[in-house]
Write a protein that holds these residues in place. Sequence first.
Motif, mmCIF file in Angstrom:
data_model
loop_
_atom_site.group_PDB
_atom_site.id
_atom_site.type_symbol
_atom_site.label_atom_id
_atom_site.label_comp_id
_atom_site.label_asym_id
_atom_site.label_seq_id
_atom_site.Cartn_x
_atom_site.Cartn_y
_atom_site.Cartn_z
ATOM 1 N N UNK A 70 -51.518 10.788 -73.693
ATOM 2 C CA UNK A 70 -51.375 10.799 -72.274
ATOM 3 C C UNK A 70 -50.508 9.445 -71.846
ATOM 4 N N UNK A 71 -50.451 8.481 -72.360
ATOM 5 C CA UNK A 71 -49.812 7.259 -71.791
ATOM 6 C C UNK A 71 -48.240 7.639 -72.010
ATOM 7 N N UNK A 72 -47.899 8.540 -72.935
ATOM 8 C CA UNK A 72 -46.603 8.689 -73.206
ATOM 9 C C UNK A 72 -46.079 9.556 -72.045
ATOM 10 N N UNK A 73 -46.973 10.578 -71.813
ATOM 11 C CA UNK A 73 -46.488 11.457 -70.581
ATOM 12 C C UNK A 73 -46.383 10.636 -69.229
ATOM 13 N N UNK A 74 -47.558 9.775 -68.871
ATOM 14 C CA UNK A 74 -47.374 9.104 -67.846
ATOM 15 C C UNK A 74 -46.140 8.302 -67.725
ATOM 16 N N UNK A 75 -45.841 7.637 -68.962
ATOM 17 C CA UNK A 75 -44.699 6.631 -68.823
ATOM 18 C C UNK A 75 -43.367 7.353 -68.716
ATOM 19 N N UNK A 76 -43.294 8.531 -68.572
ATOM 20 C CA UNK A 76 -42.035 9.365 -68.743
ATOM 21 C C UNK A 76 -42.053 10.422 -67.755
ATOM 22 N N UNK A 77 -42.920 10.191 -66.634
ATOM 23 C CA UNK A 77 -42.906 11.110 -65.395
ATOM 24 C C UNK A 77 -41.978 11.198 -64.513
ATOM 25 N N UNK A 196 -51.382 19.511 -68.750
ATOM 26 C CA UNK A 196 -51.918 20.448 -67.921
ATOM 27 C C UNK A 196 -52.783 19.971 -66.823
ATOM 28 N N UNK A 197 -53.096 18.469 -66.682
ATOM 29 C CA UNK A 197 -53.639 17.810 -65.885
ATOM 30 C C UNK A 197 -52.897 16.551 -65.391
ATOM 31 N N UNK A 198 -51.806 16.798 -64.421
ATOM 32 C CA UNK A 198 -50.950 15.609 -64.402
ATOM 33 C C UNK A 198 -51.599 14.514 -63.311
ATOM 34 N N UNK A 199 -52.733 15.065 -62.402
ATOM 35 C CA UNK A 199 -53.426 13.934 -61.693
ATOM 36 C C UNK A 199 -54.382 13.360 -62.333
ATOM 37 N N UNK A 200 -54.369 13.257 -63.641
ATOM 38 C CA UNK A 200 -55.648 12.746 -64.536
ATOM 39 C C UNK A 200 -55.700 10.941 -64.101
ATOM 40 N N UNK A 201 -56.943 10.903 -63.674
ATOM 41 C CA UNK A 201 -57.235 9.472 -63.379
ATOM 42 C C UNK A 201 -56.420 8.827 -62.158
ATOM 43 N N UNK A 202 -55.979 9.881 -61.366
ATOM 44 C CA UNK A 202 -54.924 9.526 -60.149
ATOM 45 C C UNK A 202 -56.052 9.329 -59.111
ATOM 46 N N UNK A 203 -55.883 8.115 -58.066
ATOM 47 C CA UNK A 203 -56.663 7.789 -57.173
ATOM 48 C C UNK A 203 -57.974 7.257 -57.306
#
Length: 314
Positions: A70-77, A196-203
């Motif tokens: 998950x962190x890898x995806x967030x770090x490369x957004x 699949x869930x790009x907004x995971x944990x957002x907000x």
Amino acid sequence: MGSPLGSPLGKHRRPAIDVARGLALVAMAAYHASWDATYFGLAGFDLLGDPLWLAARTAILSSFLLLAGIGLVLATRGGLDRGRFLRRLGRVAAGAAAVSAASHVLFPDSPIFFGVLHHIAVASVIGLAFIPLPAALTLTAAAAAVLAGTTLSFPPFDDPWLRWIGLTTVAPDSNDFVPLLPWIGGVLAGIGLARLWPEMGDGMTVTGRAGRALAWSGRHSLAFYLLHQPLLFGLAWAAAQIVPVELPAVRDFQAACVASCERAGVASAPCAANCRCVRSELARNGLWEGFVANRLSERERRGLEDAAAACRKP
């Protein structure tokens, strides 16, 4: 570790993901504290045989690898920042090297040559290739990795240079072995879920002292990982020196060892001293837990014989 390669910094960081890492770190520390207590004879947990302990290890390790993906995806957004990625990858690799070096000193018979940090470093590089792919394909690859790693084994992968891949017919002697297969399935699953869930944990916001403490730990997960075990190991060692506890397994071993020694015509006092020496050698070389559970490998049995021979020397 969660994701030692990290998630976005500053205002783009998602505190809920940090809290999840923090919770995983707490669970990992509790497991390691139990291992340390058993190693020094302060507890009698069957970490290698009890299904609950085995399930706990699997759940904790899986959570770290999932969060790494998950962190890898967030770090490369916003695209891959090669410099930042390589710097963090270097820190993880350096941490893995430090763990290996320390384990060779402390546990020469079962050193860590491909543990969780080694795995995350390699899996993160491989994971980059999956980030642009469809999530369904990545999740399918994750399932295939788990299936292959848990059902297939081939003698060539027993070679010391190939064991890190997995697929071995015999598990190597190591205190922390996290081969590429099946465990990369956790990292790939994290990548697929984050896609699949790009907004995971957002907000989501974090409140309360406990939540903020967990989030802080999650933001510094690599440092936490590298520092907590030496601290816990040292505390367990100190506790064993100050308040020695003789567990039933220790008493049974001592009694059986002394009785066997006396039947060979040796006086009671030298027998008792020799048996205490053997017990200490087993603990020092990381063999005690496997000995009690009757799960010593052929190499470890030779280590037992060497320990007994060393204790017989005047």
